[in-house]
Scaffold this motif. Structure first.
Motif, mmCIF file in Angstrom:
data_model
loop_
_atom_site.group_PDB
_atom_site.id
_atom_site.type_symbol
_atom_site.label_atom_id
_atom_site.label_comp_id
_atom_site.label_asym_id
_atom_site.label_seq_id
_atom_site.Cartn_x
_atom_site.Cartn_y
_atom_site.Cartn_z
ATOM 1 N N LEU A 262 40.273 53.029 39.722
ATOM 2 C CA LEU A 262 39.240 51.996 39.619
ATOM 3 C C LEU A 262 39.769 50.866 38.748
ATOM 4 O O LEU A 262 40.101 51.071 37.581
ATOM 5 N N ALA A 263 39.834 49.664 39.334
ATOM 6 C CA ALA A 263 40.296 48.494 38.582
ATOM 7 C C ALA A 263 39.409 47.309 38.971
ATOM 8 O O ALA A 263 39.872 46.216 39.274
ATOM 9 N N THR A 264 38.106 47.582 38.994
ATOM 10 C CA THR A 264 37.123 46.645 39.545
ATOM 11 C C THR A 264 36.613 45.619 38.548
ATOM 12 O O THR A 264 35.729 44.828 38.871
ATOM 13 N N GLY A 265 37.124 45.629 37.321
ATOM 14 C CA GLY A 265 36.690 44.633 36.349
ATOM 15 C C GLY A 265 35.319 44.936 35.768
ATOM 16 O O GLY A 265 34.774 46.029 35.922
ATOM 17 N N GLY A 266 34.736 43.950 35.102
ATOM 18 C CA GLY A 266 33.476 44.156 34.376
ATOM 19 C C GLY A 266 32.242 43.811 35.189
ATOM 20 O O GLY A 266 32.278 43.833 36.419
ATOM 21 N N GLU B 218 40.324 44.781 47.836
ATOM 22 C CA GLU B 218 39.698 43.676 47.102
ATOM 23 C C GLU B 218 38.500 43.173 47.897
ATOM 24 O O GLU B 218 38.637 42.813 49.056
ATOM 25 N N LYS B 219 37.349 43.131 47.259
ATOM 26 C CA LYS B 219 36.157 42.750 48.020
ATOM 27 C C LYS B 219 36.034 41.258 48.274
ATOM 28 O O LYS B 219 35.381 40.835 49.210
ATOM 29 N N MET B 220 36.662 40.454 47.429
ATOM 30 C CA MET B 220 36.566 39.009 47.614
ATOM 31 C C MET B 220 37.578 38.551 48.668
ATOM 32 O O MET B 220 38.520 39.265 48.983
ATOM 33 N N ALA C 10 41.059 55.014 35.803
ATOM 34 C CA ALA C 10 40.476 53.679 35.650
ATOM 35 C C ALA C 10 41.259 52.900 34.609
ATOM 36 O O ALA C 10 41.804 53.468 33.654
ATOM 37 N N ALA C 11 41.307 51.587 34.802
ATOM 38 C CA ALA C 11 42.019 50.710 33.860
ATOM 39 C C ALA C 11 41.420 49.313 33.910
ATOM 40 O O ALA C 11 40.885 48.887 34.936
ATOM 41 N N GLY C 12 41.520 48.626 32.782
ATOM 42 C CA GLY C 12 41.077 47.228 32.718
ATOM 43 C C GLY C 12 39.643 47.088 32.247
ATOM 44 O O GLY C 12 39.099 47.974 31.581
ATOM 45 N N GLU C 13 39.022 45.992 32.632
ATOM 46 C CA GLU C 13 37.680 45.679 32.110
ATOM 47 C C GLU C 13 36.630 46.689 32.549
ATOM 48 O O GLU C 13 35.555 46.793 31.930
ATOM 49 N N VAL C 14 36.900 47.450 33.584
ATOM 50 C CA VAL C 14 35.960 48.494 34.032
ATOM 51 C C VAL C 14 35.829 49.613 32.980
ATOM 52 O O VAL C 14 34.856 50.370 32.994
ATOM 53 N N GLY D 212 42.750 42.631 40.473
ATOM 54 C CA GLY D 212 43.006 41.793 39.298
ATOM 55 C C GLY D 212 44.272 42.316 38.636
ATOM 56 O O GLY D 212 45.057 43.044 39.250
ATOM 57 N N GLY D 213 44.440 41.975 37.367
ATOM 58 C CA GLY D 213 45.661 42.393 36.676
ATOM 59 C C GLY D 213 45.836 43.895 36.631
ATOM 60 O O GLY D 213 46.935 44.421 36.848
ATOM 61 N N ALA D 214 44.753 44.623 36.355
ATOM 62 C CA ALA D 214 44.854 46.084 36.253
ATOM 63 C C ALA D 214 45.218 46.692 37.610
ATOM 64 O O ALA D 214 46.099 47.554 37.702
ATOM 65 N N GLY D 215 44.550 46.249 38.662
ATOM 66 C CA GLY D 215 44.801 46.800 39.994
ATOM 67 C C GLY D 215 46.207 46.507 40.486
ATOM 68 O O GLY D 215 46.890 47.392 41.023
ATOM 69 N N PHE D 216 46.662 45.283 40.290
ATOM 70 C CA PHE D 216 48.012 44.934 40.724
ATOM 71 C C PHE D 216 49.066 45.772 39.997
ATOM 72 O O PHE D 216 49.987 46.298 40.619
ATOM 73 N N PRO E 29 32.819 35.847 40.664
ATOM 74 C CA PRO E 29 31.611 36.446 41.263
ATOM 75 C C PRO E 29 31.794 37.916 41.646
ATOM 76 O O PRO E 29 30.819 38.635 41.862
ATOM 77 N N GLY E 30 33.038 38.371 41.704
ATOM 78 C CA GLY E 30 33.294 39.768 42.080
ATOM 79 C C GLY E 30 33.028 40.767 40.968
ATOM 80 O O GLY E 30 32.982 41.979 41.207
ATOM 81 N N THR E 31 32.829 40.289 39.744
ATOM 82 C CA THR E 31 32.678 41.218 38.623
ATOM 83 C C THR E 31 31.220 41.653 38.490
ATOM 84 O O THR E 31 30.469 41.137 37.667
HETATM 85 P P1 ADP Z 1 40.853 43.386 35.327
HETATM 86 O O1 ADP Z 1 41.048 42.265 34.363
HETATM 87 O O2 ADP Z 1 40.316 44.610 34.705
HETATM 88 O O3 ADP Z 1 42.044 43.617 36.191
HETATM 89 P P2 ADP Z 1 39.612 41.549 37.190
HETATM 90 O O4 ADP Z 1 38.274 40.932 37.042
HETATM 91 O O5 ADP Z 1 40.793 40.677 36.971
HETATM 92 O O6 ADP Z 1 39.666 42.867 36.280
HETATM 93 O O7 ADP Z 1 39.758 42.145 38.658
HETATM 94 C C1 ADP Z 1 38.818 43.006 39.227
HETATM 95 C C2 ADP Z 1 38.831 42.799 40.724
HETATM 96 O O8 ADP Z 1 38.103 43.854 41.361
HETATM 97 C C3 ADP Z 1 38.176 41.499 41.154
HETATM 98 O O9 ADP Z 1 39.060 40.768 41.970
HETATM 99 C C4 ADP Z 1 36.934 41.961 41.934
HETATM 100 O O10 ADP Z 1 36.563 41.096 42.968
HETATM 101 C C5 ADP Z 1 37.386 43.312 42.457
HETATM 102 N N1 ADP Z 1 36.290 44.237 42.824
HETATM 103 C C6 ADP Z 1 35.149 44.471 42.148
HETATM 104 N N2 ADP Z 1 34.369 45.352 42.767
HETATM 105 C C7 ADP Z 1 35.031 45.733 43.889
HETATM 106 C C8 ADP Z 1 34.743 46.608 44.978
HETATM 107 N N3 ADP Z 1 33.598 47.286 45.030
HETATM 108 N N4 ADP Z 1 35.658 46.734 45.953
HETATM 109 C C9 ADP Z 1 36.819 46.026 45.929
HETATM 110 N N5 ADP Z 1 37.129 45.166 44.950
HETATM 111 C C10 ADP Z 1 36.260 45.015 43.938
#
Ligand code: ADP
Length: 458
Positions: free
Chosen positions: A192-196, A34-36, A421-425, A13-17, A221-223
């Motif tokens: 870790l930037a896996t969101g919420g 990215e798991k999705m 770690a950064a972002g919604e996580v 997501g934004g934090a990871g990128f 659905p990935g959150t």
């Molecule tokens: P943020 O806004 O903090 O960047 P996002 O929701 O935009 O958070 O992005 C988080 C990303 O992390 C999503 O694309 C989600 O699918 C991915 N993610 C969550 N859990 C995992 C995991 N276990 N492995 C890989 N990617 C993951």
């Protein structure tokens, strides 16, 4: 199978990128997991708006009295002072720089002459990306990562963090969509930037029993809180976990956030089945959500006219969503108030009285009923739009405790080496309630710091 990089970033997501791009810039080899099947997360499906005090659009619009201090105060107060002050300070002092980075380095285009003033903000300060969604951000970030030679692995779910004998995080195990187990070694560290965890109902209930199945979610659905669970296994400290935000104006059929309804930030009003206003439309999301749930049926209608629609052009910006809402019978456009009221069987006499008051308050610039902080707009002329809406789970404020350099902290207040770690996580910024436009500011500010730190320190 084993693969080795300097830095492993989990979650695209934004934090990871932004973390990946900064780490690469600093000279590291980087993989982004990215798991999705597709990148983007909640960042992609959000409106993409980003608060930045003293930004260039404010200058152009003549808004000269904003400051990092005001933004800091709004954010802290908006979260009931449960955000960590020194962390909110970093956000406030760096949001503009993050926005300029997106504009200048990532080539994100923001609207040159329009801003949103989200609930809880004392100034109009949210930049709007073209298209009014996170797609502009994610598309441009993807182009940049590809140009920079950052490896992105989609369909790759991180499962568990690995540590060396000294307890330093040095890799992660992952599973591909076809079931292959892969270990990604990290010479420098893991971000870790896996969101919420808005899409994980069990986890929502674990921390807040109120947030059960009765709520749908706006989230990707990935959150599902994976990063929180992985960090917890290493003793990471969590905070503010019970604070789960609902977004007030969502599609009653799907739970998806309504971006067409961003006309609220240009003056659309909220009414109940009886045709009466019941809350200030620019109040905090939690306040509006609770107020909506307290109305008959637990829903509300948003009402606006063409004059308001022409300000932000939210219908044109989100034509697909608009068509869907019309098809679902959740939105109706008509020339007269009588017609829009009849569509949802709203009491027309009360609605007329409500609108008459709004028109008067628009003229006197004084909303005697709810003190609309943006100033009401006259609803005298049609055509009108009416849209049915419910609250839906949108953001999880709680998460991992990080310090100013985005190090993950353990229960004893010590840094877990090699883990960022950064972002919604994370859980230290938004306290009890995240203000609109603050997630994007948060993820890019701390994502960048994480990417810089992991290389500078290891
Ligand atoms: P943020 O806004 O903090 O960047 P996002 O929701 O935009 O958070 O992005 C988080 C990303 O992390 C999503 O694309 C989600 O699918 C991915 N993610 C969550 N859990 C995992 C995991 N276990 N492995 C890989 N990617 C993951």
């Amino acid at each position: 199978v084993d693969q080795t990089f300097d830095v492993v970033v989990i979650g695209a997501g934004g934090a990871g990128f932004s973390a990946a791009i900064e780490a690469k810039q600093a000279g590291a080899s980087v993989v982004l997991l990215e798991k999705m099947p597709a990148v983007g997360g909640n960042t992609l499906i959000s409106g993409g708006e980003m608060n930045a005090p003293n930004n260039w659009v404010q200058q152009k619009l003549g808004i000269k009295d904003d400051s990092a201090d005001l933004f800091y105060e709004d954010t802290l107060k908006g979260g009931d002072n449960l955000g960590t002050p020194n962390m909110v300070r970093i956000l406030a002092d760096n949001a503009l720089k993050s926005a300029e980075w997106l504009r200048d380095e990532i080539k994100v285009e923001f609207l040159p002459d329009h801003l949103f003033q989200f609930g809880g903000h004392s100034r109009k300060r949210a930049l709007i990306p073209v298209g009014h969604t996170g797609a502009e951000l994610i598309t441009k970030l993807k182009v940049k990562t590809e140009a920079d030679g950052i490896v992105i692995k989609t369909n790759m779910k991180a499962e568990a963090l690995l540590t060396n004998d000294q307890g330093k995080v040095n890799g992660v195990t992952a599973t591909s969509a076809s079931g292959d187990k892969i270990t990604f070694h990290a010479n420098k560290g893991v971000i870790l930037a896996t969101g919420g965890f808005g899409s994980n109902i069990e986890m929502r209930k674990k921390y807040n029993s109120e947030m059960d199945e009765k709520y749908m979610s706006t989230d990707s659905p990935g959150t599902t809180g994976d990063g929180i669970t992985m960090a917890e296994a290493l003793g990471a400290k969590l905070t503010n976990m019970k604070y789960i935000q609902t977004y007030p104006v969502c599609n009653p059929v799907t739970g998806v956030i309504s971006l067409v309804a961003d006309s609220r930030f240009d003056g659309a009003i909220l009414i109940n089945q009886e045709g009466e206003r019941f809350v200030e439309e620019l109040e905090r999301r939690d306040v509006i959500s609770k107020a909506i749930l307290a109305q008959s049926g637990g829903y509300a209608y948003q009402l606006w006219n063409q004059k308001i629609g022409d300000i932000g052009k939210t219908v044109e910006a989100h034509q697909d969503e608009y068509d869907m809402l019309v098809k679902q019978g959740m939105l109706h456009k008509a020339d007269t108030l009588e017609e829009v009221a009849a569509f949802f069987k709203v009491d027309i006499e009360k609605l007329k009285a409500t609108v008459a008051k709004v028109n008067k308050y628009a003229e006197t610039k004084d909303d005697l009923d709810f003190h609309h902080r943006g100033g009401l707009v006259s609803l005298e002329t049609g055509p009108y739009y009416i849209q049915k809406a419910i609250p839906s789970v949108h953001h999880t404020m709680g998460g991992i405790v990080i310090d100013e350099k985005t190090h993950v902290m353990n229960e004893d207040g010590k840094v877990i080496p090699g883990l960022y770690a950064a972002g919604e996580v994370t859980g230290v910024i938004h306290g009890a309630n995240r203000l609109g436009g603050n997630a994007i500011a948060d993820v890019f500010t701390f994502g960048r710091i994480a990417g810089q730190q992991v290389v500078a320190e290891n």
